[in-house]
Motif scaffolding. Structure first.
Motif, PDB file in Angstrom:
ATOM      1  N   UNK A 159       2.468  13.489  -2.967  1.00 49.23           N
ATOM      2  CA  UNK A 159       1.463  13.007  -2.022  1.00 49.23           C
ATOM      3  C   UNK A 159       0.503  12.121  -2.809  1.00 49.23           C
ATOM      4  N   UNK A 160       0.341  10.889  -2.337  1.00 52.33           N
ATOM      5  CA  UNK A 160      -0.560   9.948  -2.983  1.00 52.33           C
ATOM      6  C   UNK A 160      -1.339   9.240  -1.888  1.00 52.33           C
ATOM      7  N   UNK A 167      14.130  -1.466   0.357  1.00 57.81           N
ATOM      8  CA  UNK A 167      13.928  -2.836   0.829  1.00 57.81           C
ATOM      9  C   UNK A 167      12.583  -2.923   1.509  1.00 57.81           C
ATOM     10  N   UNK A 168      11.599  -3.518   0.853  1.00 55.21           N
ATOM     11  CA  UNK A 168      10.270  -3.686   1.449  1.00 55.21           C
ATOM     12  C   UNK A 168      10.300  -4.914   2.334  1.00 55.21           C
ATOM     13  N   UNK A 169       9.928  -4.727   3.610  1.00 53.10           N
ATOM     14  CA  UNK A 169       9.932  -5.885   4.522  1.00 53.10           C
ATOM     15  C   UNK A 169       8.530  -6.405   4.731  1.00 53.10           C
ATOM     16  N   UNK A 178       9.900   4.097   3.241  1.00 54.17           N
ATOM     17  CA  UNK A 178      10.788   5.135   2.740  1.00 54.17           C
ATOM     18  C   UNK A 178      11.314   6.004   3.883  1.00 54.17           C
ATOM     19  N   UNK A 179      10.455   6.340   4.831  1.00 51.18           N
ATOM     20  CA  UNK A 179      10.883   7.165   5.974  1.00 51.18           C
ATOM     21  C   UNK A 179      11.950   6.458   6.808  1.00 51.18           C
ATOM     22  N   UNK A 200       0.841  -1.189   0.000  1.00 47.06           N
ATOM     23  CA  UNK A 200       0.000   0.000   0.000  1.00 47.06           C
ATOM     24  C   UNK A 200       0.879   1.243   0.000  1.00 47.06           C
ATOM     25  N   UNK A 201       0.289   2.370  -0.360  1.00 46.98           N
ATOM     26  CA  UNK A 201       1.055   3.615  -0.341  1.00 46.98           C
ATOM     27  C   UNK A 201       1.497   3.963   1.079  1.00 46.98           C
ATOM     28  N   UNK A 202       0.699   3.604   2.070  1.00 44.68           N
ATOM     29  CA  UNK A 202       1.089   3.855   3.463  1.00 44.68           C
ATOM     30  C   UNK A 202       2.314   3.026   3.829  1.00 44.68           C
ATOM     31  N   UNK A 203       2.311   1.740   3.474  1.00 43.77           N
ATOM     32  CA  UNK A 203       3.467   0.892   3.762  1.00 43.77           C
ATOM     33  C   UNK A 203       4.719   1.420   3.059  1.00 43.77           C
TER      34      UNK A 203
END
Length: 110
Positions: A87-88, A108-110, A66-67, A58-61
């Motif tokens: 912003x999305x 790196x998406x966990x 990223x943060x 998701x965009x939130x994930x």
């Protein structure tokens, strides 16, 4: 296909094809057909109807990842890489521009 080509009359081949076939025939080869049911890897890849992403992000994930990504500040400070903030879905995302193409920074998406 190679077996079929080698069985054809040579006058059906172009001069280039004839030279290539003459070169190929210098080598000892054994061409075996392995039916799909006996070759699971090829059989699994042959009838590719669709490719699905194994995970949904998701965009939130993505924004959260990223943060927390330690490499992202280095990428943003690199003068050779152009980044944009957008912003999305009420989430701030970093987009990387390469050769005029915009793509979300995945890290790196966990």
């Amino acid at each position: 296909m190679l077996s079929y080509t080698l069985e054809q009359r040579t006058h059906k081949h172009s001069p280039c094809q004839a030279r290539q076939l003459e070169f190929i025939t210098q080598f000892y080869t054994v061409i075996l057909l392995t039916p799909g049911e006996d070759n699971a890897v090829v059989d699994a890849l042959s009838p590719v109807n669709s490719i699905a992403m194994p995970i949904v992000v998701t965009t939130k994930q993505l924004s959260d990842e990223q943060r927390n990504d330690l490499q992202l500040p280095h990428i943003q400070n690199n003068k050779n890489v152009k980044t944009h903030e957008i912003i999305l879905d009420d989430n701030e995302l970093i987009i990387v521009e390469l050769d005029g193409v915009l793509k979300p920074y995945m890290g790196q998406i966990s």
